[in-house]
Design a protein around this motif. Structure first.
Motif, PDB file in Angstrom:
ATOM      1  N   ALA A 190       0.817  -1.211   0.000  1.00 16.57           N
ATOM      2  CA  ALA A 190       0.000   0.000   0.000  1.00 16.57           C
ATOM      3  C   ALA A 190       0.853   1.266   0.000  1.00 16.57           C
ATOM      4  N   ALA A 191       1.969   1.237   0.738  1.00 16.40           N
ATOM      5  CA  ALA A 191       2.797   2.438   0.888  1.00 16.40           C
ATOM      6  C   ALA A 191       3.695   2.696  -0.312  1.00 16.40           C
ATOM      7  N   VAL A 192       4.026   1.649  -1.054  1.00 20.28           N
ATOM      8  CA  VAL A 192       4.982   1.805  -2.158  1.00 20.28           C
ATOM      9  C   VAL A 192       4.329   1.515  -3.508  1.00 20.28           C
ATOM     10  N   HIS A 193       4.091   0.266  -3.805  1.00 18.60           N
ATOM     11  CA  HIS A 193       3.746  -0.126  -5.176  1.00 18.60           C
ATOM     12  C   HIS A 193       2.368   0.356  -5.620  1.00 18.60           C
ATOM     13  N   ASP A 194       1.413   0.406  -4.712  1.00 20.11           N
ATOM     14  CA  ASP A 194       0.083   0.886  -5.085  1.00 20.11           C
ATOM     15  C   ASP A 194       0.040   2.400  -5.270  1.00 20.11           C
ATOM     16  N   ARG A 195       1.062   3.116  -4.801  1.00 17.80           N
ATOM     17  CA  ARG A 195       1.081   4.579  -4.898  1.00 17.80           C
ATOM     18  C   ARG A 195       1.825   5.089  -6.123  1.00 17.80           C
ATOM     19  N   VAL A 196       2.532   4.207  -6.811  1.00 18.35           N
ATOM     20  CA  VAL A 196       3.384   4.641  -7.923  1.00 18.35           C
ATOM     21  C   VAL A 196       2.584   5.402  -8.977  1.00 18.35           C
ATOM     22  N   GLY A 197       1.456   4.850  -9.402  1.00 14.52           N
ATOM     23  CA  GLY A 197       0.670   5.498 -10.446  1.00 14.52           C
ATOM     24  C   GLY A 197       0.156   6.863 -10.037  1.00 14.52           C
ATOM     25  N   THR A 198      -0.330   6.977  -8.808  1.00 17.52           N
ATOM     26  CA  THR A 198      -0.863   8.254  -8.320  1.00 17.52           C
ATOM     27  C   THR A 198       0.215   9.327  -8.284  1.00 17.52           C
ATOM     28  N   ILE A 199       1.397   8.966  -7.810  1.00 17.92           N
ATOM     29  CA  ILE A 199       2.489   9.946  -7.716  1.00 17.92           C
ATOM     30  C   ILE A 199       2.986  10.342  -9.098  1.00 17.92           C
ATOM     31  N   LEU A 200       3.187   9.364  -9.965  1.00 18.81           N
ATOM     32  CA  LEU A 200       3.699   9.672 -11.305  1.00 18.81           C
ATOM     33  C   LEU A 200       2.695  10.455 -12.142  1.00 18.81           C
ATOM     34  N   ALA A 201       1.420  10.343 -11.830  1.00 18.94           N
ATOM     35  CA  ALA A 201       0.404  11.104 -12.566  1.00 18.94           C
ATOM     36  C   ALA A 201       0.605  12.608 -12.395  1.00 18.94           C
ATOM     37  N   GLY A 202       1.322  13.001 -11.338  1.00 20.38           N
ATOM     38  CA  GLY A 202       1.593  14.410 -11.104  1.00 20.38           C
ATOM     39  C   GLY A 202       2.833  14.927 -11.806  1.00 20.38           C
TER      40      GLY A 202
END
Length: 383
Positions: A190-202
Motif C-alpha cells: 500500500a505504501a509503495v507499489h500501489d502509490r506509484v501510479g498516483t504519484i507519477l500522474a503528477g
C-alpha cells in the motif's frame, strides 16, 4: 508483578513506572527515561539504571508498541509487529545456524535482547550508544572512499548470507510460519507499489504510455511480493535502519548495527536489494557522491555471493525485480523523505525511476543507467 493496565505506556512516567515494577528482580532498578526522537511506529526511550546490564552499560533502549503509529495516532497498526523484531533478535543472540553468525569483532551487529513482554508489548534492547544512522552519517560527514567501500562490502556480504541461509529447505521449514508477517506485506504494497501510479500522474513531462506501463509494472510487482516466500528478508533495509559506530571525530570504527526489524518476513530478496540500492543512489545523488562507492561495493558483494555460476534466467529475473523495486521506492519516497525541494529536480528523479519500472526487462536500460554497476557484476559472475 503489578497490573500495568492503569499505566499510560506512551508517557515518560508510565513507562518508568512499568520498568520499576515489572522487570525481573535480578535487573537493576530503572531510575530515569529519556524519550528519543525518530521513532515513527513505536514509543522509544533510553532508560538509565542504578546498576549495569549484562553488556556492562547502565543504559538500555525500551520500545513500546500501541495499535497505532507513535507519530500519527490516526494510523492503525497491529502491535504484533514487535513480536517479529523480538524473534529475529533472539535468533541472532542464540547464534542460530539458520542465520549468519555475527562475530563480536565483525563489521555487522544487531542489538541484544534484555526483556520482552508480549502482553504490553514492551521490548528492552541493548543501547548501542549515540551514533548516527548511515543516511545521516553520509549527509553530514565525509567518509573516505575506502570507508564507503568497506561499509558497502560488509552490508552486501551480510545481506546475501542472510538471504541464502534463510532460503534453504531446513530454514524455511522452521522460520516461514513464525515470520509470515502478513501485516508487513500489506503495508509495503500500500505504501509503495500501489502509490506509484498516483504519484507519477503528477509528473507533467511523463508520457501517458510510460505512466501506464510503470503503474502496471509496479502493481504487478507488488502482487509478486505478496505471494513470494523466496527467503527471509529484513523488509526495511535502508540507511536509516543502519547505525554507524564512530568516534567523537566522526571516524568510522568498523561496526554497523542493523536495527528495527519489525517488518522482517519471508518474501523476495530483491526487495531488500532494490530498497537499499534506491536509498544509496538518492544519497549519492543529493547528499554525498562517495555513497556511490558504497553502493558499488554492496552490489559487487551481493551479486558475487548470490549469482556466481547461476543460470542466465535467474540473473535476468533478479535484475528485473531489483529494477522495479529500485524505481518504485524512489517514486514512493523521494518527495516524502525530503530529498529535494526543487520541483524540477524532483521530476527528473521521478522520471528516472519511472523508466526503471517501465523497462525493467530491458537489458540495455540496466547497462546504461543508475544500476549499471549491478548489471556489470551480473555478467562478471558467469563462472
Amino acid at each position: 508483578m503489578r497490573n500495568t493496565a492503569d499505566l499510560d505506556l506512551t508517557t515518560d512516567a508510565g513507562i518508568l513506572s512499568y520498568l520499576v515494577t515489572t522487570l525481573p528482580a535480578d535487573f537493576p532498578r530503572a531510575v530515569e527515561v529519556t524519550r528519543l526522537s525518530g521513532g515513527h511506529a513505536n514509543f522509544v526511550w533510553r532508560v538509565k539504571f542504578a546498576g549495569t546490564m549484562e553488556d556492562g552499560k547502565n543504559t538500555a533502549i525500551v520500545k513500546h508498541a500501541e495499535p497505532f503509529l507513535a507519530d500519527d495516532r490516526d494510523v492503525l497498526l497491529g502491535t504484533i509487529r514487535m513480536k517479529y523484531e523480538y524473534e529475529i533478535y533472539t535468533l541472532f543472540a542464540n547464534r542460530s545456524p539458520l542465520l549468519p553468525y555475527l562475530p563480536e569483532d565483525g563489521p555487522i551487529h544487531v542489538p541484544k535482547i534484555f526483556h520482552y513482554d508480549p502482553a504490553t508489548p514492551v521490548l528492552l534492547v541493548q543501547d548501542i550508544g549515540v551514533h548516527l544512522d548511515l543516511k545521516t552519517f553520509f549527509s553530514t560527514h565525509k567518509p573516505s572512499d575506502d570507508e564507503a567501500v568497506a561499509m558497502g562490502r560488509a552490508l552486501g556480504t551480510f545481506l546475501v548470507d542472510f538471504h541464502s541461509k534463510a532460503a534453504d529447505t531446513e530454514s524455511k521449514a522452521k522460520l516461514m510460519e513464525p515470520f509470515e508477517n502478513e501485516q508487513a506485506r500489506m503495508i509495503i504494497q500500500a505504501a509503495v507499489h500501489d502509490r506509484v501510479g498516483t504519484i507519477l500522474a503528477g509528473v507533467n513531462s511523463l508520457s501517458a504510455d510510460t505512466l501506464q506501463a510503470a503503474t502496471e509494472s509496479a502493481k504487478a510487482f507488488g502482487a509478486e511480493l505478496m505471494e513470494s516466500r523466496e527467503t527471509l528478508i529484513m523488509g526495511d533495509f535502508w540507511p536509516g535502519n543502519i547505525i554507524v559506530e564512530s568516534d567523537a571525530t566522526g571516524r568510522y570504527l568498523g561496526k554497523l548495527w542493523i536495527v528495527d526489524w519489525e517488518v522482517c518476513r519471508y518474501g523476495l530478496r530483491a526487495m531488500d536489494v532494490g530498497q537499499f540500492s534506491a536509498e544509496a543512489y538518492l544519497l549519492s545523488h543529493f547528499r554525498n557522491p562517495v555513497a556511490r562507492s558504497m553502493l558499488t561495493a554492496f552490489h559487487r558483494a551481493y551479486v558475487t555471493g548470490f549469482l556466481k555460476g547461476k543460470p542466465e534466467g535467474l540473473r535476468r529475473t533478479f535484475m528485473r525485480q531489483v529494477s522495479v523495486q529500485f524505481g518504485s521506492h524512489i517514486v514512493a519516497w523521494a518527495e516524502f523523505a525530503g530529498w529535494t525541494k526543487d520541483q524540477q529536480k524532483l521530476e527528473e528523479i521521478l522520471k528516472v525511476a519511472a523508466t526503471y519500472i517501465e523497462n525493467a526487462t530491458e537489458q540495455d536500460n540496466w547497462e546504461s543507467g543508475e544500476l549499471a554497476e549491478l548489471a556489470d557484476f551480473l555478467h562478471s559472475t558467469d563462472n
